[in-house]
Design a protein around this motif. Structure first.
Motif, PDB file in Angstrom:
ATOM      1  N   LEU A 115      -0.370  13.077 -20.886  1.00  0.00           N
ATOM      2  CA  LEU A 115       0.551  13.360 -19.823  1.00  0.00           C
ATOM      3  C   LEU A 115       0.779  11.966 -19.084  1.00  0.00           C
ATOM      4  O   LEU A 115      -0.234  11.430 -18.597  1.00  0.00           O
ATOM      5  N   HIS A 116       1.985  11.940 -18.864  1.00  0.00           N
ATOM      6  CA  HIS A 116       2.354  10.750 -17.912  1.00  0.00           C
ATOM      7  C   HIS A 116       3.174  11.328 -16.619  1.00  0.00           C
ATOM      8  O   HIS A 116       4.023  12.130 -16.703  1.00  0.00           O
ATOM      9  N   PHE A 117       2.447  10.939 -15.633  1.00  0.00           N
ATOM     10  CA  PHE A 117       3.123  11.610 -14.383  1.00  0.00           C
ATOM     11  C   PHE A 117       3.244  10.611 -13.415  1.00  0.00           C
ATOM     12  O   PHE A 117       2.209   9.706 -12.901  1.00  0.00           O
ATOM     13  N   GLU A 118       4.302  10.491 -12.807  1.00  0.00           N
ATOM     14  CA  GLU A 118       4.652   9.238 -11.822  1.00  0.00           C
ATOM     15  C   GLU A 118       5.331  10.137 -10.650  1.00  0.00           C
ATOM     16  O   GLU A 118       6.323  10.837 -10.680  1.00  0.00           O
ATOM     17  N   LEU A 119       4.905   9.518  -9.374  1.00  0.00           N
ATOM     18  CA  LEU A 119       5.445  10.204  -8.302  1.00  0.00           C
ATOM     19  C   LEU A 119       5.755   8.972  -7.094  1.00  0.00           C
ATOM     20  O   LEU A 119       4.727   8.121  -7.157  1.00  0.00           O
ATOM     21  N   GLU A 120       6.909   9.150  -6.632  1.00  0.00           N
ATOM     22  CA  GLU A 120       7.492   8.005  -5.396  1.00  0.00           C
ATOM     23  C   GLU A 120       7.238   8.776  -4.145  1.00  0.00           C
ATOM     24  O   GLU A 120       8.012   9.938  -4.135  1.00  0.00           O
ATOM     25  N   ALA A 121       6.868   8.447  -3.281  1.00  0.00           N
ATOM     26  CA  ALA A 121       6.836   8.941  -1.748  1.00  0.00           C
ATOM     27  C   ALA A 121       7.335   7.999  -0.689  1.00  0.00           C
ATOM     28  O   ALA A 121       6.822   6.752  -0.725  1.00  0.00           O
ATOM     29  N   LEU A 122       8.236   8.394   0.008  1.00  0.00           N
ATOM     30  CA  LEU A 122       8.918   7.598   1.042  1.00  0.00           C
ATOM     31  C   LEU A 122       8.149   7.474   2.198  1.00  0.00           C
ATOM     32  O   LEU A 122       7.668   8.602   2.759  1.00  0.00           O
ATOM     33  N   LEU A 123       8.254   6.405   2.679  1.00  0.00           N
ATOM     34  CA  LEU A 123       7.512   6.212   3.921  1.00  0.00           C
ATOM     35  C   LEU A 123       8.534   5.544   5.076  1.00  0.00           C
ATOM     36  O   LEU A 123       9.353   4.884   4.424  1.00  0.00           O
ATOM     37  N   GLU A 124       7.815   5.674   6.094  1.00  0.00           N
ATOM     38  CA  GLU A 124       8.493   4.749   7.363  1.00  0.00           C
ATOM     39  C   GLU A 124       8.116   3.242   7.174  1.00  0.00           C
ATOM     40  O   GLU A 124       7.049   2.946   6.413  1.00  0.00           O
ATOM     41  N   ASN A 125       8.807   2.580   7.857  1.00  0.00           N
ATOM     42  CA  ASN A 125       8.639   1.116   7.777  1.00  0.00           C
ATOM     43  C   ASN A 125       7.298   0.564   8.423  1.00  0.00           C
ATOM     44  O   ASN A 125       6.581  -0.192   7.773  1.00  0.00           O
ATOM     45  N   ASN A 126       6.872   1.403   9.296  1.00  0.00           N
ATOM     46  CA  ASN A 126       5.499   1.004   9.838  1.00  0.00           C
ATOM     47  C   ASN A 126       4.458   1.882   9.614  1.00  0.00           C
ATOM     48  O   ASN A 126       3.317   1.670   9.934  1.00  0.00           O
ATOM     49  N   GLU A 127       4.682   2.772   8.405  1.00  0.00           N
ATOM     50  CA  GLU A 127       3.460   3.502   7.949  1.00  0.00           C
ATOM     51  C   GLU A 127       2.603   2.859   6.818  1.00  0.00           C
ATOM     52  O   GLU A 127       3.191   2.127   5.833  1.00  0.00           O
ATOM     53  N   ASN A 128       1.401   3.138   6.581  1.00  0.00           N
ATOM     54  CA  ASN A 128       0.586   2.597   5.703  1.00  0.00           C
ATOM     55  C   ASN A 128      -0.413   3.460   5.096  1.00  0.00           C
ATOM     56  O   ASN A 128      -0.656   4.683   5.728  1.00  0.00           O
ATOM     57  N   ALA A 230       6.069  -3.656   0.624  1.00  0.00           N
ATOM     58  CA  ALA A 230       7.173  -4.005   1.483  1.00  0.00           C
ATOM     59  C   ALA A 230       7.607  -2.594   2.442  1.00  0.00           C
ATOM     60  O   ALA A 230       7.451  -1.618   2.355  1.00  0.00           O
ATOM     61  N   ALA A 231       8.458  -3.087   3.311  1.00  0.00           N
ATOM     62  CA  ALA A 231       8.711  -2.156   4.373  1.00  0.00           C
ATOM     63  C   ALA A 231       9.596  -0.851   3.940  1.00  0.00           C
ATOM     64  O   ALA A 231       9.530   0.274   4.185  1.00  0.00           O
ATOM     65  N   ILE A 232      10.534  -1.294   2.915  1.00  0.00           N
ATOM     66  CA  ILE A 232      11.266  -0.292   2.390  1.00  0.00           C
ATOM     67  C   ILE A 232      10.942   0.196   1.094  1.00  0.00           C
ATOM     68  O   ILE A 232      11.573   1.012   0.752  1.00  0.00           O
ATOM     69  N   ASP A 233       9.821  -0.319   0.576  1.00  0.00           N
ATOM     70  CA  ASP A 233       9.376   0.190  -0.834  1.00  0.00           C
ATOM     71  C   ASP A 233       8.741   1.555  -0.779  1.00  0.00           C
ATOM     72  O   ASP A 233       8.064   1.796   0.214  1.00  0.00           O
ATOM     73  N   PRO A 234       8.798   2.566  -1.853  1.00  0.00           N
ATOM     74  CA  PRO A 234       7.917   3.791  -1.697  1.00  0.00           C
ATOM     75  C   PRO A 234       6.483   3.485  -2.176  1.00  0.00           C
ATOM     76  O   PRO A 234       6.305   2.483  -2.788  1.00  0.00           O
ATOM     77  N   PHE A 235       5.682   4.569  -1.727  1.00  0.00           N
ATOM     78  CA  PHE A 235       4.357   4.418  -2.407  1.00  0.00           C
ATOM     79  C   PHE A 235       4.285   4.943  -3.891  1.00  0.00           C
ATOM     80  O   PHE A 235       4.930   6.136  -3.851  1.00  0.00           O
ATOM     81  N   ILE A 236       3.926   4.358  -4.750  1.00  0.00           N
ATOM     82  CA  ILE A 236       3.931   5.067  -6.115  1.00  0.00           C
ATOM     83  C   ILE A 236       2.678   5.434  -6.648  1.00  0.00           C
ATOM     84  O   ILE A 236       1.535   4.557  -6.411  1.00  0.00           O
ATOM     85  N   VAL A 237       2.505   6.490  -7.296  1.00  0.00           N
ATOM     86  CA  VAL A 237       1.425   7.086  -7.850  1.00  0.00           C
ATOM     87  C   VAL A 237       1.665   7.344  -9.322  1.00  0.00           C
ATOM     88  O   VAL A 237       2.723   8.140  -9.632  1.00  0.00           O
ATOM     89  N   SER A 238       0.964   6.781 -10.279  1.00  0.00           N
ATOM     90  CA  SER A 238       1.110   6.877 -11.935  1.00  0.00           C
ATOM     91  C   SER A 238      -0.258   7.238 -12.412  1.00  0.00           C
ATOM     92  O   SER A 238      -1.142   6.458 -12.108  1.00  0.00           O
ATOM     93  N   ALA A 239      -0.063   8.257 -12.976  1.00  0.00           N
ATOM     94  CA  ALA A 239      -1.311   8.773 -13.711  1.00  0.00           C
ATOM     95  C   ALA A 239      -1.157   9.162 -15.190  1.00  0.00           C
ATOM     96  O   ALA A 239      -0.064   9.519 -15.417  1.00  0.00           O
TER      97      ALA A 239
END
Length: 301
Positions: A115-128, A230-239
């Motif tokens: 199984l290939h699972f990939e998810l992108e989560a959008l964040l605010e510019n100041n979120e970590n 980067a500030a505009i990049d989403p957080f990516i999870v790849s499993a």
């Protein structure tokens, strides 16, 4: 001189039914059968309590998941899922617009291999991002010697003190058993949905899941936590979750028990037959117990 003829002599020892000879033969026969039975039983190998076999499971991702992304505070928690109740409850915190799922059958045997699972989560510019929890739901089935049908989980968790930009994960979905399966009936007790109610307390769900007799967990896992988002990049999870062949533990049936017990019993029985045969030969040939001795000639050439 050349041998031109030969014959064998067989001695027959006869006795009455109620006599010392008959009683002696009766007890030696009982001991011949009893001693191997006691030896094999005490050696802890006579009965098979459990047995195992290899099988390729039929696994399908149910396209159901729960993703929790931990940022600086609980107020900025991001929750993405396929459950309507959670989506309505946390609609302001659901920001996962892109999800990619693909299952592949590499050897074309009719069973999924990975199984290939990939998810992108959008964040605010100041979120970590400091931690994630990803729960994947699978439809897990066995059709071989044991029939098993259940809903199972694959739980991925990662916490760190350094904010990240991407998390890559690879593991195998392994079958976990606490007790052997039964071959006489279908094991469908865990077919029901794990998220069957509105109680989405992760701690309670995982505690109940860990108490199950049969479940799946992720083993042979490798992960990479990448930094520098980067500030505009989403957080990516790849499993990447593999579905390997598993060793199934089950309780043997009656005929398999008998076959195994006979294989353990007969090698020990044969030496005892020879031993007690020599004992009887010594007793009767030396007339320690009185019997009637007859001679019978047998022609062999």
């Amino acid at each position: 001189m050349y041998e031109i003829f030969s014959e064998c002599v067989m001695y027959r020892y006869n006795s009455r039914f109620c006599s010392k000879g008959t009683i002696f033969v009766f007890f030696t026969t009982i001991l011949t059968l009893l001693f191997p039975l006691m030896f094999t039983y005490k050696s802890h190998g006579f009965w098979m309590k459990t047995a195992t076999y290899q099988e390729k499971p039929d696994v399908h991702f149910k396209y159901e998941y729960l993703f929790i992304l931990q940022t600086e505070s609980l107020d900025s928690l991001i929750i993405c899922s396929t459950f309507p109740y959670l989506n309505n409850l946390y609609k302001d915190k659901n920001s996962c617009p892109i999800i990619k799922v693909r299952e592949e059958d590499y050897n074309r045997d009719g069973y999924n291999d990975i199984l290939h699972f990939e998810l992108e989560a959008l964040l605010e510019n100041n979120e970590n991002v400091y931690g994630i929890t990803l729960i994947l739901l699978f439809d897990y089935r066995l059709y071989g010697h044991c029939y098993l049908e259940m809903e199972s989980l694959g739980v991925i968790q990662q916490m760190t003190s350094v904010p990240g930009s991407r998390f890559d994960y690879a593991a195998d979905l392994q079958l976990l058993q606490k007790f052997p399966l039964h071959t006489k009936f279908h094991n469908t007790f865990y077919k029901k949905s794990i998220f069957h109610s509105k109680n989405f307390n992760i701690r309670d769900i995982l505690k109940d899941y860990a108490a199950r007799n049969v479940s799946t967990h992720l083993v042979n896992s490798y992960s990479v936590w990448s930094y520098g988002r980067a500030a505009i990049d989403p957080f990516i999870v790849s499993a990447q979750i593999s579905y390997p062949s598993v060793t199934v533990m089950y309780k043997p049936g009656f005929w398999q028990e008998i076959k195994w017990a006979w294989m353990q019993y007969f090698p020990v029985l044969f030496p005892f037959i020879l031993l007690f045969r020599e004992i009887k030969r010594f007793i009767f040939s030396n007339h320690i117990i009185h019997t009637k001795k007859d001679v019978q000639w047998q022609k062999i050439s």
